[in-house]
Design a protein around this motif. Sequence first.
Motif, PDB file in Angstrom:
ATOM      1  N   SER A   1      32.172 -39.519 -16.698  1.00  8.82           N
ATOM      2  CA  SER A   1      32.228 -39.491 -15.242  1.00  8.82           C
ATOM      3  C   SER A   1      33.637 -39.285 -14.704  1.00  8.82           C
ATOM      4  O   SER A   1      34.602 -39.854 -15.199  1.00  8.82           O
TER       5      SER A   1
ATOM      6  N   GLY B   1      28.386 -41.266 -17.571  1.00  9.03           N
ATOM      7  CA  GLY B   1      28.668 -40.233 -16.584  1.00  9.03           C
ATOM      8  C   GLY B   1      27.478 -39.944 -15.703  1.00  9.03           C
ATOM      9  O   GLY B   1      26.427 -40.589 -15.814  1.00  9.03           O
ATOM     10  N   GLY B   2      27.620 -38.963 -14.838  1.00  8.73           N
ATOM     11  CA  GLY B   2      26.590 -38.605 -13.872  1.00  8.73           C
ATOM     12  C   GLY B   2      25.873 -37.316 -14.228  1.00  8.73           C
ATOM     13  O   GLY B   2      25.683 -36.988 -15.395  1.00  8.73           O
TER      14      GLY B   2
END
Length: 242
Positions: A68, A163-164
Amino acid sequence: MKEYRKGPVLLRGRNVPTTSTAGHLLDSQRDIDWLHGDPWRVMRIQSEFVEGFGALAEIGNAITVYGSARSAPDSPEYRAGVEVGRLLVEAGYAVITGGGPGCMEAANKGAADAGGISVGLGIELPFEQGVNEYVNLGINFRYFFARKTMFVKYAQGFIALPGGFGTLDELFESLTLVQTRTVQRFPIVLLGSDYWGGLVGWLRDTMAAEGKISEADLDLIRVTDDPLEAVEHVVSLTRDNP
């Protein structure tokens, strides 16, 4: 003042755009103006591949680290990223990231502080621009697909920190390439069992259980909380399969 780099051009203030080059390429067209513009974009796209190939061809063994851009420097995943970057360099690998802040910066910091090659592959976005200060070999891309090719072509393995959407995009593209044997079997590690556990459980209990993937496909992923184990896993498999 906010800065924005569009290829070799530096923009500031009111000149900073609100859209991206890749966005323009993917816009639906209501007229035939694209006929006069889009074919010429092929030359720009070609130049990104040529520049990327030229810049990265001699970096040697490398591992791509995803994660991220929003992770704070005092977060556990940031600290893990620094450790991963350091351990990879000590094992003789360059570190490749997306060049941004957060987990990407962390991995680049660990690599740079350890005296290694710290690669950042930046992307032109209206809200995220340039590469972090720990990158010592950086390239800014206009097009996602050119950038994503570099992530795969010059890495022997992948480590994903929390993360995204971007991290998930890179993760599943990598898994697809390995599963379909488009690339050789690269080791893929998810670092952070609490974060990734729900996703892995869904892959196992829903996708595999319903036959959408095979049980063997689950073996493509290693989950760990230990940066050393993550690095040792990718190193052991990549050295067996140079």
